[in-house]
Design an enzyme around this catalytic site. Structure first.
Site, mmCIF file in Angstrom:
data_model
loop_
_atom_site.group_PDB
_atom_site.id
_atom_site.type_symbol
_atom_site.label_atom_id
_atom_site.label_comp_id
_atom_site.label_asym_id
_atom_site.label_seq_id
_atom_site.Cartn_x
_atom_site.Cartn_y
_atom_site.Cartn_z
ATOM 1 C CB SER A 135 28.284 -8.064 -9.092
ATOM 2 O OG SER A 135 27.851 -9.075 -8.207
ATOM 3 C CE1 TYR A 149 24.595 -3.732 -2.366
ATOM 4 C CE2 TYR A 149 26.294 -5.214 -1.519
ATOM 5 C CZ TYR A 149 25.910 -4.179 -2.352
ATOM 6 O OH TYR A 149 26.847 -3.590 -3.172
ATOM 7 C CE LYS A 153 24.721 -4.819 -5.928
ATOM 8 N NZ LYS A 153 24.669 -3.934 -7.098
#
Length: 252
Positions: A135, A149, A153
């Protein structure tokens, strides 16, 4: 007893360090995936029968399926997966959104993992497997321009917790690796420097200048220990940072 572990994004950085860690252990076989073959050939040369691989973009639906087929046909089982493949780009604020770029990032950072787990699930249940998701702190904290992004995650964290709730035979954990000295960090300081606020850019630049970035072997060791030793029931489905005290027994 041999354990067969799948690892994605193994050509460099954390993924490469994970392969070195796992292949150095007795009784562990790694089946890895990456987009380029030369680094995979080097790993095969170094580890022989302890390492097999699939070449291809993990966001291509055929690649996760082939990764599972390779592991099962050659080794008969899948005992764990470390899902490491990921990209940062596009780095852009909400005034310059590129939806296609977001889709591309999600295909790599998120949907490839959904596909991989989906193809592997019958074998994961049989082995009471461990799934380790790489992660990021950006999944729970906003960084200017990192919306795609961070969102991918965050979705990964939720997917890990969903698997933990919905399939009791499989254990999962999502772990942020800290600020690691990888090519992604180099890109933040160079390729994406103009898209990052000065204070944030200074933080990352100073970490590099002061030799304070983590060596990839640090988080790699934690991921490897989790997938081999097993995720404790108390941590099943959780998101944690690599240096959380709850992971202390897995620190290398």
């Amino acid at each position: 007893m041999v354990k067969v572990i799948l690892v994605t994004g193994v050509s460099r950085g954390i993924g490469l360090a994970i392969v070195h860690n796992l292949c150095s252990r007795a009784g562990v076989i790694v089946v890895g995936a990456a987009r380029t073959e030369p680094p995979l050939l080097e790993l095969k040369k170094a580890y022989g029968d302890k390492f097999d691989y699939v070449v291809g973009d993990i966001s291509n639906g055929a690649v996760p399926e082939e990764l599972v087929k390779t592991a099962v046909s050659k080794h008969g089982a899948i005992d764990g997966i470390i899902m490491n493949a990921g990209i940062l780009e596009p780095v852009q604020d909400v005034n310059h959104l590129d939806a296609e770029g977001w889709r591309r990032l999600f295909d790599i950072n998120f949907f490839s993992n959904v596909a991989l787990v989906g193809h592997a699930m019958p074998y994961l249940k049989k082995a009471a497997a461990n799934l380790v998701f790489v992660s990021s702190g950006a999944s729970v904290k906003n960084y200017h321009g990192w919306g795609a992004y961070g969102a991918s995650k965050a979705a990964l964290n939720h997917f890990a917790s969903s698997v933990a709730v919905e399939e009791p035979a499989v254990r999962t954990i999502s772990v942020a690796p800290g600020v690691v000295d990888t090519e992604m960090q180099h890109d933040i300081r160079t390729k994406f420097a103009s898209e990052v606020p000065p204070a944030v850019l200074k933080r990352f630049t100073d970490l590099k200048k002061n030799n304070e970035l983590l060596d990839p072997v640090v988080p790699a060791g934690i991921y490897a220990n989790l997938v081999i030793e097993g995720i404790p029931e108390a941590l099943n489905g959780k998101y944690l940072r690599y240096n959380d005290d709850q992971l202390k027994e897995f620190w290398a």
